[in-house]
Design a protein around this motif. Sequence first.
Motif, PDB file in Angstrom:
ATOM      1  N   HIS A  97     -23.123 -33.649  -1.884  1.00 30.50           N
ATOM      2  CA  HIS A  97     -23.755 -34.932  -1.540  1.00 30.50           C
ATOM      3  C   HIS A  97     -22.820 -35.728  -0.616  1.00 30.50           C
ATOM      4  O   HIS A  97     -23.246 -36.214   0.444  1.00 30.50           O
ATOM      5  CB  HIS A  97     -24.054 -35.723  -2.826  1.00 30.50           C
ATOM      6  N   HIS A 101     -23.019 -36.782   3.542  1.00 36.12           N
ATOM      7  CA  HIS A 101     -22.759 -38.043   4.249  1.00 36.12           C
ATOM      8  C   HIS A 101     -21.699 -37.835   5.335  1.00 36.12           C
ATOM      9  O   HIS A 101     -21.892 -38.189   6.490  1.00 36.12           O
ATOM     10  CB  HIS A 101     -22.208 -39.105   3.287  1.00 36.12           C
ATOM     11  N   HIS A 108     -29.047 -41.565   2.582  1.00 38.31           N
ATOM     12  CA  HIS A 108     -29.752 -41.339   1.323  1.00 38.31           C
ATOM     13  C   HIS A 108     -31.230 -41.060   1.580  1.00 38.31           C
ATOM     14  O   HIS A 108     -31.814 -41.560   2.533  1.00 38.31           O
ATOM     15  CB  HIS A 108     -29.587 -42.549   0.390  1.00 38.31           C
TER      16      HIS A 108
HETATM   17 ZN   LIG Z   1     -24.515 -41.108  -1.346  1.00 35.36          ZN
END
Ligand SMILES: [Zn+2]
Length: 147
Positions: A97, A101, A108
């Motif tokens: 995750h 980014h 998101h």
């Molecule tokens: Zn995040």
Amino acid sequence: MNSLRLFIFLVIFSCQKLEVFIVEDEFQFYLETFVTEGLKRNVNILQASQQINILFGTLSNSIVGQCQKSNDNHTILIERVYWDKASYLEREQLLFHELGHCILNRHHFDESHSGYCVSIMRSNSWICDLVYNSTTREGYLDELFKN
Ligand SMILES: [Zn+2]
């Protein structure tokens, strides 16, 4: 002539930034797996994966991971207390995750189907259910690297 050459060399050398990136040992395997899963999907992030810091850090509230981005320095911080208790797949989900980014520039994404998250890039655990296991993993990674 020789002294001029030396001078030019020194000027060029002193303008170069010495960049050292640190990935703590415990994260190295997950980072390599991330690169491999990207390559399987024709996403080459080898270079970006060598220009990132991944460190244990203290994060506020219930945050267990964070990607901090600046122009020339990306750093992922992972909360050690969570990491030490987490299973292999929980660790992978968290780190992927944050790498989403920091390396893939993903934001998101909170879409869900029948209550189940479409992406591991969901913003919060109460938004939708995320079942990341050996059966669902491939689909989540396809989604991660597709966007
Ligand atoms: Zn995040």
